[in-house]
Scaffold this motif. Structure first.
Motif, mmCIF file in Angstrom:
data_model
loop_
_atom_site.group_PDB
_atom_site.id
_atom_site.type_symbol
_atom_site.label_atom_id
_atom_site.label_comp_id
_atom_site.label_asym_id
_atom_site.label_seq_id
_atom_site.Cartn_x
_atom_site.Cartn_y
_atom_site.Cartn_z
ATOM 1 N N TYR A 178 0.807 -1.230 0.000
ATOM 2 C CA TYR A 178 0.000 0.000 0.000
ATOM 3 C C TYR A 178 0.839 1.279 0.000
ATOM 4 C CZ TYR A 178 0.884 -0.786 4.993
ATOM 5 O OH TYR A 178 1.481 -1.046 6.208
ATOM 6 N N THR A 179 2.126 1.168 -0.203
ATOM 7 C CA THR A 179 2.958 2.371 -0.211
ATOM 8 C C THR A 179 3.458 2.619 -1.628
ATOM 9 O OG1 THR A 179 4.848 1.003 0.446
ATOM 10 C CG2 THR A 179 3.663 2.165 2.192
ATOM 11 N N PHE A 180 2.699 3.384 -2.389
ATOM 12 C CA PHE A 180 3.056 3.711 -3.765
ATOM 13 C C PHE A 180 3.063 5.230 -3.925
ATOM 14 C CE2 PHE A 180 0.481 -0.225 -3.834
ATOM 15 C CZ PHE A 180 1.458 -1.125 -4.224
ATOM 16 N N THR A 181 4.029 5.724 -4.712
ATOM 17 C CA THR A 181 4.093 7.165 -4.951
ATOM 18 C C THR A 181 3.729 7.540 -6.381
ATOM 19 O OG1 THR A 181 6.455 7.017 -5.501
ATOM 20 C CG2 THR A 181 5.873 7.448 -3.184
ATOM 21 N N ALA A 182 3.513 6.534 -7.246
ATOM 22 C CA ALA A 182 3.129 6.806 -8.635
ATOM 23 C C ALA A 182 2.333 5.621 -9.160
ATOM 24 C CB ALA A 182 4.365 7.055 -9.505
ATOM 25 N N ILE A 183 1.502 5.890 -10.174
ATOM 26 C CA ILE A 183 0.632 4.848 -10.720
ATOM 27 C C ILE A 183 1.451 3.692 -11.275
ATOM 28 C CG2 ILE A 183 -1.015 4.361 -12.578
ATOM 29 C CD1 ILE A 183 -2.215 7.117 -12.139
ATOM 30 N N ASN A 184 2.589 3.988 -11.894
ATOM 31 C CA ASN A 184 3.377 2.905 -12.507
ATOM 32 C C ASN A 184 4.065 2.014 -11.484
ATOM 33 O OD1 ASN A 184 5.456 4.526 -11.602
ATOM 34 N ND2 ASN A 184 6.123 5.184 -13.659
ATOM 35 N N GLN A 185 3.946 2.381 -10.196
ATOM 36 C CA GLN A 185 4.532 1.541 -9.149
ATOM 37 C C GLN A 185 3.544 0.514 -8.593
ATOM 38 O OE1 GLN A 185 6.131 4.038 -6.070
ATOM 39 N NE2 GLN A 185 7.685 4.975 -7.395
ATOM 40 N N PHE A 186 2.253 0.631 -8.954
ATOM 41 C CA PHE A 186 1.253 -0.306 -8.435
ATOM 42 C C PHE A 186 1.677 -1.741 -8.734
ATOM 43 C CE2 PHE A 186 -2.214 3.084 -8.692
ATOM 44 C CZ PHE A 186 -2.262 3.238 -7.327
ATOM 45 N N ASN A 187 1.598 -2.602 -7.737
ATOM 46 C CA ASN A 187 1.835 -4.028 -7.937
ATOM 47 C C ASN A 187 0.946 -4.812 -6.993
ATOM 48 O OD1 ASN A 187 3.378 -4.960 -5.402
ATOM 49 N ND2 ASN A 187 4.566 -3.146 -6.048
ATOM 50 N N CYS A 188 0.928 -6.091 -7.143
ATOM 51 C CA CYS A 188 0.028 -6.949 -6.370
ATOM 52 C C CYS A 188 0.792 -8.040 -5.636
ATOM 53 C CB CYS A 188 -1.020 -7.574 -7.295
ATOM 54 S SG CYS A 188 -2.080 -6.360 -8.107
ATOM 55 N N GLN A 189 2.010 -7.752 -5.243
ATOM 56 C CA GLN A 189 2.802 -8.735 -4.504
ATOM 57 C C GLN A 189 2.143 -9.023 -3.153
ATOM 58 O OE1 GLN A 189 5.383 -10.381 -5.868
ATOM 59 N NE2 GLN A 189 4.754 -9.218 -7.692
ATOM 60 N N ALA B 39 -9.898 2.963 -16.420
ATOM 61 C CA ALA B 39 -8.746 2.283 -17.012
ATOM 62 C C ALA B 39 -7.743 1.857 -15.949
ATOM 63 C CB ALA B 39 -8.081 3.203 -18.038
ATOM 64 N N THR B 40 -7.410 2.766 -15.035
ATOM 65 C CA THR B 40 -6.406 2.446 -14.017
ATOM 66 C C THR B 40 -6.905 1.371 -13.064
ATOM 67 O OG1 THR B 40 -5.586 4.722 -14.128
ATOM 68 C CG2 THR B 40 -4.934 3.417 -12.227
ATOM 69 N N LEU B 41 -8.150 1.502 -12.601
ATOM 70 C CA LEU B 41 -8.694 0.512 -11.663
ATOM 71 C C LEU B 41 -8.831 -0.855 -12.315
ATOM 72 C CD1 LEU B 41 -11.469 2.675 -9.951
ATOM 73 C CD2 LEU B 41 -9.426 1.769 -8.846
ATOM 74 N N THR B 42 -9.331 -0.886 -13.542
ATOM 75 C CA THR B 42 -9.498 -2.172 -14.232
ATOM 76 C C THR B 42 -8.143 -2.839 -14.441
ATOM 77 O OG1 THR B 42 -11.480 -1.361 -15.355
ATOM 78 C CG2 THR B 42 -10.405 -3.281 -16.295
ATOM 79 N N GLY B 43 -7.160 -2.046 -14.854
ATOM 80 C CA GLY B 43 -5.827 -2.602 -15.050
ATOM 81 C C GLY B 43 -5.245 -3.159 -13.762
ATOM 82 N N ARG B 44 -5.490 -2.457 -12.652
ATOM 83 C CA ARG B 44 -4.952 -2.928 -11.358
ATOM 84 C C ARG B 44 -5.620 -4.230 -10.942
ATOM 85 N NH1 ARG B 44 -3.254 -1.047 -6.193
ATOM 86 N NH2 ARG B 44 -1.984 -2.774 -5.418
ATOM 87 N N VAL B 45 -6.931 -4.324 -11.085
ATOM 88 C CA VAL B 45 -7.625 -5.558 -10.702
ATOM 89 C C VAL B 45 -7.162 -6.725 -11.567
ATOM 90 C CG1 VAL B 45 -9.869 -6.698 -10.558
ATOM 91 C CG2 VAL B 45 -9.634 -4.337 -9.788
ATOM 92 N N GLU B 46 -7.031 -6.497 -12.864
ATOM 93 C CA GLU B 46 -6.561 -7.566 -13.759
ATOM 94 C C GLU B 46 -5.137 -7.977 -13.408
ATOM 95 O OE1 GLU B 46 -7.154 -5.777 -17.565
ATOM 96 O OE2 GLU B 46 -9.205 -6.527 -17.763
ATOM 97 N N GLN B 47 -4.316 -7.003 -13.042
ATOM 98 C CA GLN B 47 -2.948 -7.302 -12.610
ATOM 99 C C GLN B 47 -2.954 -8.225 -11.396
ATOM 100 O OE1 GLN B 47 -0.875 -4.093 -10.618
ATOM 101 N NE2 GLN B 47 1.066 -4.599 -11.644
ATOM 102 N N CYS B 48 -3.815 -7.917 -10.421
ATOM 103 C CA CYS B 48 -3.887 -8.735 -9.204
ATOM 104 C C CYS B 48 -4.442 -10.122 -9.497
ATOM 105 C CB CYS B 48 -4.731 -8.025 -8.156
ATOM 106 S SG CYS B 48 -3.948 -6.526 -7.497
ATOM 107 N N GLU B 49 -5.372 -10.224 -10.430
ATOM 108 C CA GLU B 49 -5.871 -11.551 -10.813
ATOM 109 C C GLU B 49 -4.750 -12.395 -11.404
ATOM 110 O OE1 GLU B 49 -10.519 -10.421 -11.923
ATOM 111 O OE2 GLU B 49 -8.936 -10.244 -13.444
ATOM 112 N N ASP B 50 -3.916 -11.780 -12.234
ATOM 113 C CA ASP B 50 -2.807 -12.513 -12.849
ATOM 114 C C ASP B 50 -1.789 -12.948 -11.808
ATOM 115 O OD1 ASP B 50 -3.870 -12.289 -15.379
ATOM 116 O OD2 ASP B 50 -2.790 -10.430 -15.852
#
Length: 835
Positions: A646-657, A692-703
Motif C-alpha cells: 500500500y505504499t506507492f508514490t506513482a501509478i506505474n509503481q502499483f503491484n500486487c505482490q 482504465a487504471t482501476l481495471t488494469g490494477r484488478v486484472e494485474q492482481c488476478e494474474d
C-alpha cells in the motif's frame, strides 16, 4: 320602608350576588338572552373552529401560496446558522474534490461561505430566486391543469433558470419535468391545487365569521361569564396545538439527518421558519384566550376602577423591603438588556403592552355586550379549573408533538427486505454469490475526510455519503482520545511515530502538532480518557467519535435492508472499548462473525429475513488488524483477507505482490492509492480512480494472485469510477458462474407465467441488475480467475427449482450454503476490560 314580608323594599336595587346572574343589559338586542349553556358552548366551538381555519388560511396564503411569502421563508432560512453551516460545508466539499488547498483548509473556507450567506446581497438574491421559482411552479401547476404538455413546463423552468445560471439551464434535459407532469395529472393533486386558489379569498371572511359567532354568544348567553371563560380557555387549548407543532419541529430534522452531517439541522431550521407564523398564531391565540377568560375579574369592575386598584397595590407594595429589592434587581436587569440586547427588550416590552391593551379591550367589549356589570359578584376561577386548563394545554402540546414524532417515524420506517427486487448491495446477481466471489467497493481511511475537518484529508465526503455513493467496505482507524480546549487530544498510551507523520503529512503537520503540544504530553493511564475516536495517526490531525459514525452506519442499514458492510478496523483500542462504541452507536447487534472453518455464506444468506421480520440484523462484518481473537466476536483482518502492498508514490509503481495475510485466506484486499510526499491530492484521484487504471490494477492482481479481488479500497471515494468498475467485475463473475443467465431465465419465465398479476409483471422491470457483460468480456476481465470460480450451490438449487417447481416459487428454494448460525452472533454480554 318595609313590605309585608318584612324585607326592605330597596333590595331589588342591589347588585346580583351569584356568579352568573344576568346583569342589567343595554339596548334592545341584549334584553333577551336565549342561549343555554350547551348552545353557547357548541356555538363557541364553531366560532373557534372558524378562527383556526382563518388563521391557517392566513398562514398558507402568506407563507406557502404567495410568491413573496415563500421567498421570505427561503431568505430567513438562509439566515439560520444551521443552514448556513450546511451550505458552507457542502460548497467546500464540492470544491475540495478538485482543490488541494480547500481540502486542507476546508473549515476556514466553509466559515467564510457561511458568513457570506448572511450578507444583505445574498439574502436578497435568495428571496428573489425562491419567489421566482415559486411563481414558475404554481404557474406550471395551473397550466398543467388546463392541459399543458410537460415540455412546456420544462421550458418555463429552464427559461426561469436561464437568467440565474445559464450553464445549469443548458444541462437540464428537455424531459426534466415528466415526473411533475405525471403528478399534476393526479386527481387528488389537481383538486388540492384548485382548492388552494380559494384560500386567499376565504380566510379573512371565515375568520371574521368566527369572531362574529363568539360575539353573538357573549351577547346572547344566559350565563355570560361562564360563556366568556369557556371561550377563553378553549382558545387557549386550541392555540396549544400549533405550539406543540413548533416544539416538534426539530424532529423533522430526523428525516434528513441520515444523509450527511448537518442536513438534519438544516431541514429542521427550514421547517421552523416555515411554521413560524403558524406557531406564533398559536401563542397569540393561547394568550388572548387566557386574557379573555380572566377579563370579567372578580366583580366586573370598569377599567378605571381596576387601574385605581393596581395603583393602590403598587403604593402598598413599594413600602415593603422585598418590593424595593425586587424593583432594584429588575431595574438592573432592564438596564443590562437595554445595553446588551435592546432589540429583545423592546420586543418583550411591546409584547407586555400588547397584552395589557388586549385585556383592556376585552373588559370594554364585555361591558358593552352586557356580559359584565360593575359591582356584579362573580364566582372566582377555581384552582381545579386552572389546573385543568394547564393540564389541557400541556396535553395538546404533547398530542401534536407525539403526532408529529409518529408521522416522522412512520415516514422513516425501513421497507421490508426484498432481495428479489432490491438485490444485495444493489444487484440481484450478487445475492447468489458467496462472499469470496463478490467484490466490494472500499474506502481507505474512510474517516479521514474534509467533511470531518481532517488535516490532510483522504476523502471529501462523510462516511454516510460514501455509503450513499456505493462504498460497502470501510477501512477505519480507532484510537483513544479526549476533548481538551476545543480539540480532540490523542491518548498517547498507544504511541505515535513522528517520522511517519512527517513522511505522510509533511513538515507543516508536524509543526502544527508541536504548536498544539500533542507530542509533548504523556500517556494517560487513569482510564478516564478512553473515549474511542476514529483518527489517523493522531487525533489532533482530525477526529470523529466512533459511536457517531457507527450510529450513521446503523441508520444507513435501516434504510438499506439488503446491504452488507465490511468494517476493517486498524484498532489501537482494546476490544472491550470497541465493543462499547459499537453498542453506543447501536451497531453491536448487527455484527456478524463468519466461521472460517466453513464455506463463506452467500450474500442472500446474510440479508434474507427470517421469521417474518423486516430485516436480518447481522449484516456488518467487523475485522481487527491488531487485536484479533482477543474477543470471541472479533475476527482477524488477515485471517479473513490477504492483501497487496500500500505504499506507492506513482501509478506505474502499483503491484500486487503478497503483503499481510496468508495466500489461502478466502478474500483479497487490493490497496489502491498513492502516497507521494505531502498530503493526499484529490487532483490525482481522477486518474488513480479512473476506469482504465482501476481495471488494469484488478486484472494485474488476478494474474499475480490467481484469486478474485474482493475489496477495492481507494482514497477520495467520491472521485472516479470505483463503483462502476466494481459493478463490471461483479457482472463478469455473474456471467462466468451462470448467475446472470439464471436471473434472465427467471425473469422471462415469470413474464410468461399466466398466473402472474399485472402489477408483479410490471415490477420485474424494477429489479436491480448488474450491467450486461458478455461471456467473452467476462473471460477477458477475469483472466485466470474465470476458470477457478465455483458455480454457487444456490444457483444449482434455483436452476432445479425453475425446472420443477415453477417460476413463482423459484426464490423460495432452500439454500445449500450455510446460513449465519446463532453461534455467529455478537455476544450479548460485554467482553472483559483491558487485556
Amino acid at each position: 320602608m318595609t313590605d309585608t314580608g318584612g324585607k326592605s323594599a330597596s333590595v331589588g336595587n342591589e347588585p346580583p350576588t351569584t356568579g352568573d346572574a344576568v346583569p342589567r343589559r343595554r339596548g334592545a338586542f341584549f334584553r333577551t338572552r336565549t342561549f343555554g349553556r350547551w348552545t353557547a358552548r357548541l356555538l363557541s366551538l364553531l366560532g373557534i373552529a372558524f378562527i383556526i381555519l382563518g388563521l391557517t388560511g392566513w398562514w398558507l396564503t402568506t407563507r406557502v401560496l404567495d410568491d413573496d411569502g415563500f421567498g421570505d421563508v427561503a431568505a430567513k432560512t438562509v439566515q439560520q446558522q444551521a443552514v448556513r453551516d450546511y451550505i458552507g460545508d457542502q460548497a467546500t466539499l464540492q470544491l475540495a474534490r478538485s482543490n488541494k488547498l480547500i481540502t486542507a483548509a476546508r473549515p476556514v473556507a466553509a466559515k467564510a461561505i457561511a458568513e457570506a450567506l448572511n450578507s444583505p446581497a445574498v439574502i436578497a438574491a435568495v428571496h428573489s430566486f425562491a419567489a421566482g421559482a415559486h411563481h414558475q411552479i404554481f404557474q406550471i401547476s395551473n397550466t398543467s391543469l388546463s392541459g399543458a404538455a410537460a415540455s412546456n413546463a420544462a421550458a418555463s423552468i429552464k427559461g426561469a433558470l436561464q437568467a440565474v445560471d445559464p450553464k445549469l439551464a443548458d444541462k437540464l434535459p428537455d424531459n426534466v419535468l415528466n415526473a411533475t407532469a405525471n403528478i399534476s395529472q393526479n386527481r387528488a393533486v389537481d383538486a388540492a391545487a384548485r382548492v388552494s386558489t380559494w384560500v386567499p379569498w376565504l380566510y379573512i371572511p371565515v375568520g371574521i365569521l368566527g369572531v362574529a359567532i363568539l360575539l353573538l354568544v357573549l351577547a346572547k348567553a344566559k350565563e355570560p361569564v361562564r360563556a366568556t371563560r369557556f371561550i377563553g380557555f378553549t382558545m387557549a387549548l386550541a392555540g396549544a396545538l400549533p405550539i406543540g407543532l413548533g416544539i416538534a419541529s426539530p424532529l423533522f430534522g430526523y428525516l434528513g439527518a441520515s444523509a450527511d452531517p448537518g442536513r438534519g439541522a438544516a431541514v429542521a431550521a427550514f421547517i421552523r421558519v416555515l411554521l413560524g407564523r403558524l406557531v406564533g398564531a398559536g401563542w397569540a391565540m393561547s394568550i388572548i384566550g387566557l386574557l379573555l377568560a380572566y377579563a370579567p375579574g372578580r366583580d366586573g369592575a370598569a377599567i378605571g376602577t381596576r387601574v385605581a386598584r393596581v395603583r393602590s397595590w403598587f403604593r402598598w407594595a413599594r413600602t415593603r423591603p422585598w418590593w424595593q429589592l425586587s424593583g432594584a434587581l429588575l431595574a438592573v436587569a432592564v438596564a443590562a438588556l437595554l445595553i446588551t440586547r435592546p432589540g429583545d427588550l423592546a420586543y418583550w416590552v411591546g409584547l407586555i403592552l400588547a397584552a395589557i391593551a388586549c385585556y383592556v379591550a376585552f373588559v370594554v367589549i364585555l361591558g358593552m355586550l352586557g356580559a359584565i356589570v360593575p359591582g356584579q359578584r362573580i364566582r372566582p376561577v377555581r384552582k381545579r379549573q386552572i389546573g385543568a386548563v394547564v393540564v389541557g394545554m400541556i396535553g395538546c402540546i404533547v398530542l401534536t408533538t407525539a403526532a408529529t414524532a409518529t408521522a416522522v417515524v412512520i415516514t422513516n420506517q425501513p421497507g421490508k427486505a426484498n432481495p428479489r427486487a432490491d438485490g444485495c448491495n444493489g444487484s440481484i446477481e450478487v445475492c447468489l454469490e458467496p462472499l469470496n466471489q463478490v467484490m466490494f467497493a472500499g474506502s481507505h481511511n474512510s474517516m479521514s475526510s474534509s467533511a470531518y475537518n481532517f488535516f490532510g484529508a483522504e476523502h471529501t465526503v462523510s462516511i454516510p455519503e460514501q455509503l450513499n455513493l456505493g462504498a460497502r467496505a470501510l477501512l477505519i482507524d480507532s484510537y483513544y482520545g479526549y476533548q481538551e480546549n476545543g480539540i480532540v487530544r490523542t491518548n498517547l498510551a498507544g504511541g505515535a511515530n513522528r517520522a511517519d507523520i512527517q513522511r505522510e503529512f509533511g513538515s507543516d503537520a508536524v509543526k502544527e502538532l508541536d504548536r498544539l503540544g500533542a507530542l509533548t504530553g504523556t500517556a494517560d493511564t487513569s482510564g478516564k480518557k478512553n473515549d474511542v475516536y476514529l483518527c489517523h495517526d493522531l487525533c489532533e490531525l482530525g477526529a470523529v467519535k466512533a459511536s457517531t459514525v457507527f450510529s450513521q452506519i446503523n441508520d444507513f442499514l435501516k434504510r438499506n435492508v439488503t446491504d452488507v458492510i465490511i468494517l476493517d478496523v486498524e484498532d489501537y483500542v482494546q476490544p472491550a472499548d470497541l465493543e462499547k462504541a459499537l453498542k453506543a452507536g447501536h451497531l453491536w447487534n448487527r455484527v456478524y462473525t463468519p466461521d472460517l472453518t466453513k464455506p463463506l455464506p452467500t450474500m442472500l444468506d446474510l440479508v434474507n429475513p427470517i421469521g417474518g421480520k423486516i430485516e436480518r440484523q447481522q449484516r456488518v462484518i467487523v475485522t481487527s488488524e491488531n487485536y484479533a481473537h482477543r474477543a470471541p466476536w472479533l475476527l482477524g483482518s488477515y485471517d479473513l483477507m490477504q492483501e497487496t502492498p500500500y505504499t506507492f508514490t506513482a501509478i506505474n509503481q502499483f503491484n500486487c505482490q503478497p503483503n499481510r495475510g496468508a495466500s489461502t485466506n478466502p478474500m483479497l484486499l487490493v490497496n489502491h492509492w498513492l502516497r507521494p510526499n505531502g498530503p493526499p491530492d484529490p487532483d490525482e484521484a481522477s486518474e488513480v480512480n479512473s476506469t482504465a487504471t482501476l481495471t488494469g490494477r484488478v486484472e494485474q492482481c488476478e494474474d499475480v494472485r490467481r484469486t478474485l479481488p474482493n475489496i477495492l479500497a481507494v482514497d477520495f471515494f467520491s472521485i472516479g469510477d470505483t463503483v462502476k468498475v466494481v459493478d463490471n467485475f461483479n457482472a463478469a463473475v455473474a456471467s462466468a458462474t451462470g448467475t446472470a443467465g439464471l436471473v434472465d431465465r427467471v425473469i422471462e419465465a415469470q413474464r410468461s407465467d399466466p398466473n402472474l398479476s399485472d402489477e408483479d409483471r410490471a415490477g420485474l422491470d424494477q429489479w436491480k441488475r448488474l450491467p450486461f457483460v458478455s461471456a467473452a468480456d467476462a473471460d477477458a476481465l477475469l483472466g485466470p480467475v474465470a476458470k477457478k470460480l465455483n458455480v454457487p450451490p444456490r444457483v444449482k438449487a434455483l436452476e432445479n427449482a425453475l425446472a420443477t417447481i415453477g417460476p413463482s416459487a423459484v426464490w423460495s428454494a432452500p439454500s445449500t450454503s450455510p446460513s449465519p448460525s446463532p453461534s455467529s452472533k455478537a455476544p450479548t454480554t460485554p467482553s472483559n476490560g483491558h487485556s
